[in-house]
Design a protein around this motif. Structure first.
Motif, PDB file in Angstrom:
ATOM      1  N   UNK A  83      -1.431  10.627   4.499  1.00 53.69           N
ATOM      2  CA  UNK A  83      -2.139  11.798   3.983  1.00 53.69           C
ATOM      3  C   UNK A  83      -3.547  11.867   4.554  1.00 53.69           C
ATOM      4  N   UNK A  84      -4.214  10.719   4.608  1.00 51.59           N
ATOM      5  CA  UNK A  84      -5.571  10.681   5.179  1.00 51.59           C
ATOM      6  C   UNK A  84      -5.530  11.054   6.658  1.00 51.59           C
ATOM      7  N   UNK A  85      -4.550  10.510   7.373  1.00 49.54           N
ATOM      8  CA  UNK A  85      -4.415  10.830   8.794  1.00 49.54           C
ATOM      9  C   UNK A  85      -4.172  12.320   9.000  1.00 49.54           C
ATOM     10  N   UNK A  86      -3.295  12.894   8.167  1.00 47.33           N
ATOM     11  CA  UNK A  86      -3.005  14.325   8.289  1.00 47.33           C
ATOM     12  C   UNK A  86      -4.241  15.160   7.985  1.00 47.33           C
ATOM     13  N   UNK A  87      -4.971  14.777   6.927  1.00 47.63           N
ATOM     14  CA  UNK A  87      -6.180  15.511   6.586  1.00 47.63           C
ATOM     15  C   UNK A  87      -7.236  15.451   7.686  1.00 47.63           C
ATOM     16  N   UNK A  88      -7.399  14.272   8.297  1.00 48.31           N
ATOM     17  CA  UNK A  88      -8.367  14.144   9.395  1.00 48.31           C
ATOM     18  C   UNK A  88      -7.952  14.973  10.602  1.00 48.31           C
ATOM     19  N   UNK A  89      -6.653  14.994  10.891  1.00 45.56           N
ATOM     20  CA  UNK A  89      -6.184  15.797  12.026  1.00 45.56           C
ATOM     21  C   UNK A  89      -6.435  17.278  11.789  1.00 45.56           C
ATOM     22  N   UNK A  90      -6.207  17.738  10.554  1.00 46.00           N
ATOM     23  CA  UNK A  90      -6.466  19.150  10.244  1.00 46.00           C
ATOM     24  C   UNK A  90      -7.952  19.451  10.354  1.00 46.00           C
ATOM     25  N   UNK A  91      -8.806  18.530   9.858  1.00 44.27           N
ATOM     26  CA  UNK A  91     -10.257  18.750   9.897  1.00 44.27           C
ATOM     27  C   UNK A  91     -10.791  18.759  11.326  1.00 44.27           C
ATOM     28  N   UNK A  92     -10.262  17.858  12.164  1.00 44.65           N
ATOM     29  CA  UNK A  92     -10.775  17.735  13.540  1.00 44.65           C
ATOM     30  C   UNK A  92     -10.221  18.837  14.445  1.00 44.65           C
ATOM     31  N   UNK A  93      -8.917  19.093  14.335  1.00 39.01           N
ATOM     32  CA  UNK A  93      -8.278  20.027  15.262  1.00 39.01           C
ATOM     33  C   UNK A  93      -8.384  21.486  14.825  1.00 39.01           C
ATOM     34  N   UNK A  94      -8.649  21.696  13.550  1.00 40.34           N
ATOM     35  CA  UNK A  94      -8.732  23.056  13.023  1.00 40.34           C
ATOM     36  C   UNK A  94      -7.448  23.828  13.337  1.00 40.34           C
ATOM     37  N   UNK A  95      -7.601  25.022  13.959  1.00 37.79           N
ATOM     38  CA  UNK A  95      -6.427  25.838  14.258  1.00 37.79           C
ATOM     39  C   UNK A  95      -5.561  25.236  15.356  1.00 37.79           C
ATOM     40  N   UNK A  96      -6.128  24.355  16.167  1.00 38.10           N
ATOM     41  CA  UNK A  96      -5.325  23.696  17.196  1.00 38.10           C
ATOM     42  C   UNK A  96      -4.262  22.778  16.586  1.00 38.10           C
ATOM     43  N   UNK A  97      -4.431  22.473  15.308  1.00 36.35           N
ATOM     44  CA  UNK A  97      -3.447  21.632  14.619  1.00 36.35           C
ATOM     45  C   UNK A  97      -2.059  22.260  14.668  1.00 36.35           C
ATOM     46  N   UNK A  98      -2.010  23.592  14.638  1.00 31.78           N
ATOM     47  CA  UNK A  98      -0.731  24.297  14.600  1.00 31.78           C
ATOM     48  C   UNK A  98      -0.032  24.338  15.953  1.00 31.78           C
ATOM     49  N   UNK A  99      -0.670  23.875  16.999  1.00 33.12           N
ATOM     50  CA  UNK A  99      -0.094  23.959  18.339  1.00 33.12           C
ATOM     51  C   UNK A  99       0.761  22.746  18.697  1.00 33.12           C
TER      52      UNK A  99
END
Length: 220
Positions: free
Chosen positions: A42-58
């Motif tokens: 969960x922490x890893x996923x949250x950090x990825x969303x925070x760092x990548x922003x909209x790029x997370x969806x790619x």
């Protein structure tokens, strides 16, 4: 290391529940490790969303991580609900979905280019494998229909085992028989030879199925 540790935990948990239908058979320390891993993911996923922003969806890997975390929390919630906790079939389904964590191992193969390309190449062929399996099922159903129509009336007149007599009683069992003999390669002659010796006209049907499915399609 976390992913390999997760695989070890899954092995221990699977072994513990293999001969038990009660969720309480899972050791307490295994449940604690699963909760810890869920927090880490969960922490890893949250950090990825925070760092990548909209790029997370790619990234498709990000979708996989999100699904893994989602089903992890679904299992936790279901474990807290008494009615769902007693439904072992539902919990078993969720645990099967959690096996998707093993796919994260593929990400560890990137430092090994040859092995990584081999795994990615195999994943890319899964679509062709799926369509090939569908084609095999179509061929098996065709030969099953023909076999039940032609061999079915004679099946009880041949001295063969019970499975050989039952296999040609309906289309579904005939498909299962052809899958067993032509795809798995299990004892093709046990039923075919006795029937062909007594009723030679059925041999071309079994021979054609063998040539088309096993020697032809599966060797493309």
């Amino acid at each position: 290391l976390i992913i390999f540790f997760n695989v070890i935990i899954m092995i221990v948990e699977t072994n513990a529940g293999a001969n038990c239908t009660d969720i309480s058979c899972t050791p307490g320390w295994v449940s604690a490790c699963n909760d810890m891993l869920l927090v880490i993911y969960t922490i890893e996923l949250g950090l990825n969303i925070f760092i990548q922003r909209w790029n997370f969806l790619r990234s498709r890997w990000n979708y996989l991580d999100a699904v893994i975390v989602l089903f992890g929390y679904i299992e936790v919630i279901m474990g807290l609900v008494p009615s769902a906790k007693d439904n072992t079939s539902v919990l078993g389904f969720v645990r099967i979905l959690r096996l998707a964590r093993i796919l994260r191992i593929v990400k560890l193969l990137k430092p090994l280019p040859e092995l990584y390309r081999l795994v990615i190449g195999f994943i890319c062929t899964l679509k062709a494998i799926a369509w090939g399996f569908v084609m095999i099922l179509v061929l098996l159903h065709i030969f099953a229909l023909v076999t039940v129509e032609t061999v079915g009336p004679y099946r009880m007149q041949v001295d063969v085992d019970d499975w050989c007599q039952t296999a040609f009683s309906n289309v579904f069992l005939a498909v299962l028989y052809f899958f067993q003999t032509l795809i798995a390669g299990d004892a093709w002659g046990e039923c075919v030879i006795p029937m062909s010796l007594k009723f030679p006209h059925v041999l071309p049907i079994f021979a054609l199925a063998l040539i088309v499915v096993q020697l032809g399609f599966t060797n493309l």
